[in-house]
Design an enzyme around this catalytic site. Structure first.
Site, PDB file in Angstrom:
ATOM      1  N   HIS A  70     -19.121   2.732 -22.541  1.00  0.00           N
ATOM      2  CA  HIS A  70     -19.050   3.639 -21.391  1.00  0.00           C
ATOM      3  C   HIS A  70     -17.618   3.655 -20.893  1.00  0.00           C
ATOM      4  CE1 HIS A  70     -20.253  -0.398 -20.091  1.00  0.00           C
ATOM      5  NE2 HIS A  70     -19.447  -0.211 -19.072  1.00  0.00           N
ATOM      6  N   CYS A 130      -4.274 -20.020 -10.238  1.00  0.00           N
ATOM      7  CA  CYS A 130      -4.509 -20.695 -11.513  1.00  0.00           C
ATOM      8  C   CYS A 130      -4.195 -22.165 -11.311  1.00  0.00           C
ATOM      9  CB  CYS A 130      -3.677 -20.094 -12.639  1.00  0.00           C
ATOM     10  SG  CYS A 130      -1.886 -20.222 -12.413  1.00  0.00           S
TER      11      CYS A 130
END
Length: 621
Positions: free
Chosen positions: A544, A380
């Site tokens: 799903h 990051c």
């Protein structure tokens, strides 16, 4: 101008953050062993002044030199900063922030100019003498020019702070601090101004209020608590408690910025909260012994002097309470005009990229060869917060299957040279490529739960032995995908509106009824929805299951549930819900098939309302 300030702040942060441990050590020595400390000890307190005067500036200068010219930059910067230290009566943190990069730049320019002109066999002689001579000259420059110049700047800044304190105006800085944090300018003001002044004040008085101005976790805590209790959007409300933990205990203030960007007028709440806290600290003469970094309640309280623990804590509570009350009022009054959380997070990432002079990058994932992967680095901006959490979570997830893998974290600009895979947010893609050209880049939106992380996990844990264990079954099931056609029994029309989870579970129940999946597949569908919404647009959702539950799929299949009045998926409504069950990666082909048959927009609109199952079958088969 804002981009330049932000880049400047980022560079300052890069010099300071790797050395925060040294600041903490000095802060603890001050808090514990000075005359007014918890356990006064004259001999141990003798370490406080040398650490402050020499160790901290040398570490910062060395890191600044390293960021410009690697190891040679570190050495020459440490030599040069001694001149600043000896040429001023002030602690030369600001001098170190100037001298470190300058020394690194000087040696880098020298190396570039003489690189091809050094006679063979004289390389070591030139390299060592160049650092020694140039370092000496820079130290003299620091003694006569940079040290006195920084002394003048610190004198002016300190006088300004004294003026604000003596006239009870210091709380007004909250008007600038809180917006600056959301705009990612906090590093420039915190590491460039507040900490150097704080160090000077703490050296004299054993404490400084400057350490408390930007790092108080109370203002952000109040905003998050208000979202926990009063936000009307269920998804946002459910995300807020986790953000509270990360913000309060982890000290990652960035976590609450999207909640302000969702409803910008809420920025008034942390401004007011921080204003009240600073006013309280000013009136009670409260300060911290050292910098509280990161801005966790743990770090904040750890730096509290013995006689100020209660007042430090009261200031945090006061800031949180004021921020909470105002945030709650604003939320109730303006919630209808707020963005959703995902939009705000995307906006925050774009703002963060723009603040660094970058364009938002598209999501991409490089192909991964599992056998060649030995080290994964989560990166990051600073390498201190979100990437560390992401690396820890992914390591815990994969260690049972791949214990030999090294999973670590770093700042995106300092990725280790032996990294095979770099995982970073999409806005950091280009920087990751520059930092680690040898590595494969996996781009994500969320370090804790992202589909690309699921894919990476599946790729890295896919073992040939596992595939060979049931080849016939896999081939048999995969063969059933050929010519997959939705049947009348796979369709339910005219269903009454329900909430999103109920609709997803209904799709899972129909998949189970049709023999495509086991009964608990619906749980996996709900879990998948929590990761990233399966709403596709145009009134269509495709829920799903998660990849971990593919073993519960018996054969590939698709079911369709029609809700003429719609089901709320965040701020959108889904009228057609396609439940998906796929073998292996077969569900990707199924999704592509569904998209193809829905390209006819007129037919799609009819399918959302029609009670005629033959019409639906005609367009889906």
């Amino acid at each position: 101008m804002k981009n330049a300030i932000s880049r400047f702040g980022k560079f300052l942060s890069g010099m300071v953050m790797p050395n925060i441990g040294a600041f903490i050590a000095w802060g603890f020595l001050t808090a514990l062993f000075i005359e007014k400390g918890w356990f006064p000890n004259e001999r141990l307190s003798s370490m406080v002044s040398p650490m402050l005067s020499y160790l901290l500036p040398i570490l910062i200068a060395g890191q600044g030199g390293y960021m410009v010219a690697k190891e040679r930059g570190r050495v020459i910067a440490c030599i040069a900063v001694i001149g600043c230290i000896c040429g001023s009566d002030y602690t030369m943190l600001m001098g170190a922030m100037v001298m470190g990069p300058l020394a690194g730049w000087v040696i880098k320019q020298f190396d570039n100019r003489v690189e091809e002109h050094i006679p063979a066999g004289f390389e070591m002689l030139v390299h060592n003498f160049s650092i020694g001579i140039l370092g000496m000259l820079l130290a003299i420059l620091g003694y006569y020019v940079i040290g006195p110049f920084m002394t003048a700047i610190l004198t002016v800044l300190t006088a300004g702070v004294d003026f604000l304190v003596s006239h009870s105006l210091l709380p007004l800085v909250s008007i600038f601090i809180e917006p600056a944090k959301v705009l990612f300018l906090n590093n420039a003001i915190n590491h460039g101004i507040f900490n150097p002044i704080g160090v000077s004040q703490a050296a004299e008085a054993g404490r400084s209020i400057m350490y408390m101005l930007e790092t108080n976790p109370g203002p952000g805590l109040g905003v998050l608590l208000a979202y926990c209790l009063f936000c009307k959007d269920k998804t946002t409300r459910q995300s807020a408690p986790g953000a509270v933990v990360i913000h309060l205990l982890g000290g990652i203030h960035e976590i609450y910025f999207p909640y302000i960007l969702m409803n910008p007028v809420i920025i008034l709440a942390p401004i007011a909260g921080n204003f009240c806290a600073i006013l309280f600290y000013t009136m009670t003469g409260t300060g911290l012994s050292g910098p509280a970094s990161p801005g966790s309640i743990i770090a904040y309280m750890a730096m509290a002097p013995r006689d100020s623990v209660l007042t430090v804590f009261i200031g945090v509570v006061l800031a949180a309470a004021v921020s909470f009350v105002l945030s709650s009022v604003i939320l109730k009054a303006t919630s209808g005009n707020a963005q959703n959380l995902s939009e705000a997070q995307a906006k925050m990432q774009d703002m963060k990229a723009q603040a660094k002079g970058e364009a938002p990058a598209a999501i991409e994932s490089a192909p991964v060869n599992a056998g060649d992967v030995h080290k994964i680095v989560f990166s990051c901006d600073a390498g201190m917060g979100s990437s560390a959490m992401g690396a820890t979570k992914f390591h815990n997830r994969i260690k049972a299957e791949r214990p030999e893998l090294i999973v670590t974290n770093s700042s995106v600009d300092n990725v280790p040279a032996d990294a095979d895979i770099v995982v970073c947010q999409r806005v950091l893609t280009e920087r990751a490529r520059r930092s680690a050209p040898q590595a494969q880049i996996i781009t994500i939106d969320n370090f804790l739960a992202d589909p690309n992380l699921d894919t990476l996990y599946q790729t890295l844990t896919a073992a040939p032995a596992a595939k060979a264990a049931a080849p016939e079954t896999t081939d048999e099931l995969a063969a059933q995908d050929q010519g997959l056609v939705i049947q009348a029994e796979d369709i339910q029309l005219g269903l009454p509106s329900v909430d999103k989870e109920t609709a997803i579970r209904a799709a899972g129940a129909l998949l189970a009824k049709r023999g495509y999946v086991d009964a608990d597949y619906a749980d996996a569908m709900v879990e998948r929805e929590k990761l990233v919404t399966t709403y596709m647009g145009m009134g269509v959702a495709i829920p799903h299951g998660t990849s971990e539950k593919k073993s519960t799929v018996k054969k590939s299949g698709v079911v369709m549930l029609q809700y003429p009045d719609g089901v709320d998926f965040g701020d959108e409504k889904a009228y057609l819900i396609f439940g998906i069950a796929g073998v292996g990666d077969a569900h990707l082909d199924l999704l592509a098939h569904v998209c193809e048959v829905l390209e006819d927009e007129e037919a799609l609109e009819m399918m959302k309302k029609t009670p005629d199952i033959k019409f639906v079958l005609t367009h889906l088969q």
